[in-house]
Scaffold this motif. Structure first.
Motif, PDB file in Angstrom:
ATOM      1  N   SER A   1     -12.445  12.148   3.649  1.00  0.00           N
ATOM      2  CA  SER A   1     -12.276  13.089   4.761  1.00  0.00           C
ATOM      3  C   SER A   1     -11.619  12.343   5.907  1.00  0.00           C
ATOM      4  CB  SER A   1     -13.617  13.684   5.196  1.00  0.00           C
ATOM      5  OG  SER A   1     -14.461  12.676   5.716  1.00  0.00           O
ATOM      6  N   GLN A   2     -11.238  13.062   6.930  1.00  0.00           N
ATOM      7  CA  GLN A   2     -10.503  12.442   8.024  1.00  0.00           C
ATOM      8  C   GLN A   2     -11.296  11.323   8.682  1.00  0.00           C
ATOM      9  OE1 GLN A   2      -9.242  15.127  11.146  1.00  0.00           O
ATOM     10  NE2 GLN A   2      -7.704  13.701  11.886  1.00  0.00           N
ATOM     11  N   GLN A   3     -12.578  11.553   8.940  1.00  0.00           N
ATOM     12  CA  GLN A   3     -13.413  10.567   9.618  1.00  0.00           C
ATOM     13  C   GLN A   3     -14.410   9.875   8.708  1.00  0.00           C
ATOM     14  OE1 GLN A   3     -12.596   9.832  12.624  1.00  0.00           O
ATOM     15  NE2 GLN A   3     -11.241  11.572  13.004  1.00  0.00           N
ATOM     16  N   GLY A   4     -14.582  10.367   7.496  1.00  0.00           N
ATOM     17  CA  GLY A   4     -15.621   9.846   6.622  1.00  0.00           C
ATOM     18  C   GLY A   4     -16.962  10.489   6.948  1.00  0.00           C
ATOM     19  N   GLY A   5     -18.001  10.139   6.193  1.00  0.00           N
ATOM     20  CA  GLY A   5     -19.320  10.712   6.419  1.00  0.00           C
ATOM     21  C   GLY A   5     -19.501  12.007   5.654  1.00  0.00           C
ATOM     22  N   LEU A   6     -20.501  12.792   6.069  1.00  0.00           N
ATOM     23  CA  LEU A   6     -20.800  14.026   5.364  1.00  0.00           C
ATOM     24  C   LEU A   6     -19.787  15.122   5.698  1.00  0.00           C
ATOM     25  CD1 LEU A   6     -24.690  14.455   5.554  1.00  0.00           C
ATOM     26  CD2 LEU A   6     -23.300  13.906   3.551  1.00  0.00           C
ATOM     27  N   ALA A   7     -19.306  15.784   4.665  1.00  0.00           N
ATOM     28  CA  ALA A   7     -18.496  16.991   4.830  1.00  0.00           C
ATOM     29  C   ALA A   7     -19.289  18.127   4.208  1.00  0.00           C
ATOM     30  CB  ALA A   7     -17.140  16.840   4.138  1.00  0.00           C
ATOM     31  N   ARG A   8     -19.529  19.177   4.965  1.00  0.00           N
ATOM     32  CA  ARG A   8     -20.342  20.287   4.470  1.00  0.00           C
ATOM     33  C   ARG A   8     -19.454  21.464   4.100  1.00  0.00           C
ATOM     34  NH1 ARG A   8     -25.659  19.230   5.170  1.00  0.00           N
ATOM     35  NH2 ARG A   8     -26.167  17.563   6.636  1.00  0.00           N
TER      36      ARG A   8
END
Length: 210
Positions: free
Chosen positions: A45-52
């Protein structure tokens, strides 16, 4: 054996079937007997981390880096595509990532995001027929196809809504590695593959349904 690096670009509000349907077929490519490649699947994803995604489905992702060069970039659709189509930062990131990718595959309204980069200008592309009027409004320079389950033009392959992404992924596999391998994957996953990319029953009266 060759390695196939597959990056799946996620964002808030992505449609799970758009992503996971093609992922199942592309991932199976790496484990079926006689496959010419090993697959490496990554969710980014653009920033990383969780994408919901829709229904609150959370997926842990890695951030997109400037030297990321996937063999295959998969962009799903979903409700989150509408605000992102106007997000200059996201579109610039996608433009750069898609330019560095050898193949770009989109599902549903994911084609609107790729179209917003300008990379589909003058090319044949399609999208979810229920959202096609909106998708066309994002970038009129694209040669939008009103009737297509999926459409290939150069390194870009775009599909109609949700489950069409599964057919598209198998179609891409057939184009790269032969139709018999694609058919074997469909058989192993017990999926009835619509092999004709322009057999699109959902295009009928689509204007009335938008």
């Amino acid at each position: 054996m060759a390695s196939l690096d597959i990056a799946v670009l996620l964002f808030e509000g992505f449609e799970p079937l758009d992503a996971f349907g093609p992922v199942e077929m592309l991932g199976y490519l790496g484990k079926i007997d006689g496959s010419p490649v090993e697959t490496r699947l990554r969710f980014v994803s653009q920033q990383g981390g969780l994408a919901r995604g829709s229904y609150g489905v959370p997926v842990q992702t890695l951030p997109v880096s400037g030297d990321d060069k996937p063999d295959v970039l998969l962009v799903p659709g979903g409700g989150g595509t509408r605000p992102l189509s106007k997000d200059a930062s996201f579109i610039a990131m996608l433009d750069s990532l898609a330019s560095r990718s050898e193949h770009c595959l989109t599902v549903c309204t994911g084609s609107a995001l790729l179209a917003a980069t300008g990379q589909l200008d003058g090319r044949r592309a399609t999208s979810n027929k229920r959202a096609l009027n909106w998708v066309k409004s994002v970038r009129t320079q694209v040669n939008w196809q009103n009737q297509a389950r999926w459409e290939s033009d150069g390194k870009y392959v775009t599909s109609s809504g949700a489950s069409a992404g599964i057919d598209m992924a198998l179609g891409w596999i057939a184009g790269q590695y032969g139709i018999e391998l694609a058919r074997r994957i469909a058989e192993h996953t017990e999926y009835r593959w619509a092999e004709d990319s322009h057999d699109d029953p959902f295009a009928v009266d689509s204007q009335q349904r938008q």
